[in-house]
Design an enzyme around this catalytic site. Structure first.
Site, PDB file in Angstrom:
ATOM      1  CD  GLU A  15      30.900  30.713  -5.509  1.00  0.00           C
ATOM      2  OE1 GLU A  15      30.666  30.973  -6.695  1.00  0.00           O
ATOM      3  OE2 GLU A  15      30.003  30.709  -4.632  1.00  0.00           O
ATOM      4  CG  HIS A  75      25.822  25.294  22.991  1.00  0.00           C
ATOM      5  ND1 HIS A  75      25.527  25.161  24.323  1.00  0.00           N
ATOM      6  CD2 HIS A  75      25.325  26.494  22.620  1.00  0.00           C
ATOM      7  CE1 HIS A  75      24.855  26.231  24.733  1.00  0.00           C
ATOM      8  NE2 HIS A  75      24.720  27.060  23.716  1.00  0.00           N
ATOM      9  CE  LYS A 117      26.221  25.412 -11.663  1.00  0.00           C
ATOM     10  NZ  LYS A 117      25.828  26.816 -11.874  1.00  0.00           N
TER      11      LYS A 117
END
Ligand code: F6R
Length: 352
Positions: free
Chosen positions: A238, A254, A344
């Site tokens: 950001e 892993h 948005k």
């Protein structure tokens, strides 16, 4: 304790970073980030009079992005505390977790007060008869608090949500203290704010931003410290508007450990260690650091000592500043998040 506000003069700024870069900080992000010690004290004070009406054994913190991190950090701190009497869960979707019931305190946190996932989680949770605390600087959450007679904690306005992290987190900690479900952090909060003021980490952050300039920052930490690694990642996203990824120990051993056979030079890895990991995790961190280095990944280890609260916020402070300086190196204004806002808007209205 009364202290002078943090003021950064031009001369002081030039000492930590070349003059030509400061022009990109058009909205004063540096000053806001450097005000974190004040935000910590003020945020802790904000929670002073807020007391849940009845007891609870579960806390669910709903929130997204820069607001949601407050719940992740609260969970981290509460999980670490052996004497705690509650379980903290976070909710980052539209629906309340199935566990929400009358024994739950639901804290919905949205700096703007208008984040649809948070509003929706609040609505679905409230129907289940839980206690509710709404936290915002205004917006729909504040309006709904009035209509539904739910407790509302009002934050100061005009900050970017992610830059209000201390305002978002410390009131929550104080509320749990007030409810008697965690120990008092008053002294640690005071010492943390004072320590952040004393240490000037700007020069260090400016140096770190140089190490990951032109590369993708990777951040690794023990699972218990993962929210801090995640905060670093999202601040690179950001503030510096660059890709960044994080992973936790020992899971990364892993899978991700294998990924540097190719393009190793494209990354800079930050290992955030504390002195609180399992001893096998500490060994894993040291070994993984060597493996990555041998493969050609440049590496930095950050290890902040002290109580967990201090480790969390000192490391966050350093990461926030590092992403700030990286933004300037890219000629990017760290503050605006236009794409998030447009996204948005493009979603259109959400009727809950
Ligand atoms: C912007 C930022 C975002 C917002 C997120 C949710 O600075 O940090 O991640 O936090 O879009 O919005 P709020 O915090 O208003 O609920």
């Amino acid at each position: 304790m009364s202290e002078e506000p943090v003021v950064e003069g031009q001369e002081e700024k030039q000492k930590v970073f070349p003059d030509e870069y400061w022009q990109y900080d058009r909205e004063g992000a540096y000053r806001t980030i450097k005000a974190m010690p004040d935000h910590i004290r003020a945020g802790y004070r904000l929670g002073e009079g807020v007391r849940p009406a009845r007891s609870f054994s579960r806390v669910v913190v709903a929130g997204m992005g820069g607001s949601g991190i407050a719940g992740d950090l609260l969970k981290e701190l509460v999980d670490y505390d052996n004497d705690t009497k509650v379980v903290v869960e976070t909710a980052k979707g539209y629906d309340a977790p199935k566990t929400v019931d009358g024994d739950t305190l639901l804290i919905a946190v949205s700096y703007s007060g208008n984040t649809e996932e948070t509003l929706s989680t609040y609505k679905t949770a409230a129907r289940k008869g839980c206690q509710v605390l709404l936290v915002s600087s205004g917006g729909k959450l504040e309006e709904l608090a009035k209509v539904n007679r739910h407790q509302h904690l009002k934050l100061p306005k005009d900050l970017q949500p992610r830059m209000a992290v201390a305002y978002l987190f410390f009131p929550l900690l104080r509320v749990l203290e007030n409810a008697g479900v965690v120990k008092s952090y008053a002294q640690e909060v005071d010492e943390l704010a004072a320590a952040l003021r004393r240490q000037d980490v700007s020069a260090k952050a400016a140096e770190l931003s140089g190490k990951c300039y032109g590369k993708t920052p990777l951040i690794y930490a023990d699972q218990s410290f993962y929210p801090v690694a995640y905060r670093w990642k999202t601040q690179f996203n950001e503030n510096a508007k660059t890709t960044s990824f994080c992973h936790a120990f020992s899971e990364m051993n892993h899978n991700e450990l294998l990924s540097f056979e190719n393009r190793a030079g494209a990354y800079h890895a930050f290992f955030l260690s504390t002195d609180k990991e399992h001893r096998r995790v500490a060994k894993r961190i040291a070994l993984a650091k060597d493996v990555l280095q041998q493969k050609g990944v440049s590496v930095t280890e950050i290890n902040i000592k002290g109580p967990l609260l201090k480790q969390v916020f000192t490391t966050i402070y350093l990461g926030d500043l590092t992403s700030f300086f990286l933004a300037l190196r890219y000629g990017t204004d760290p503050t605006p998040v236009e794409l998030i806002e447009r996204f948005k808007r493009d979603l259109g209205p959400f009727l809950i």
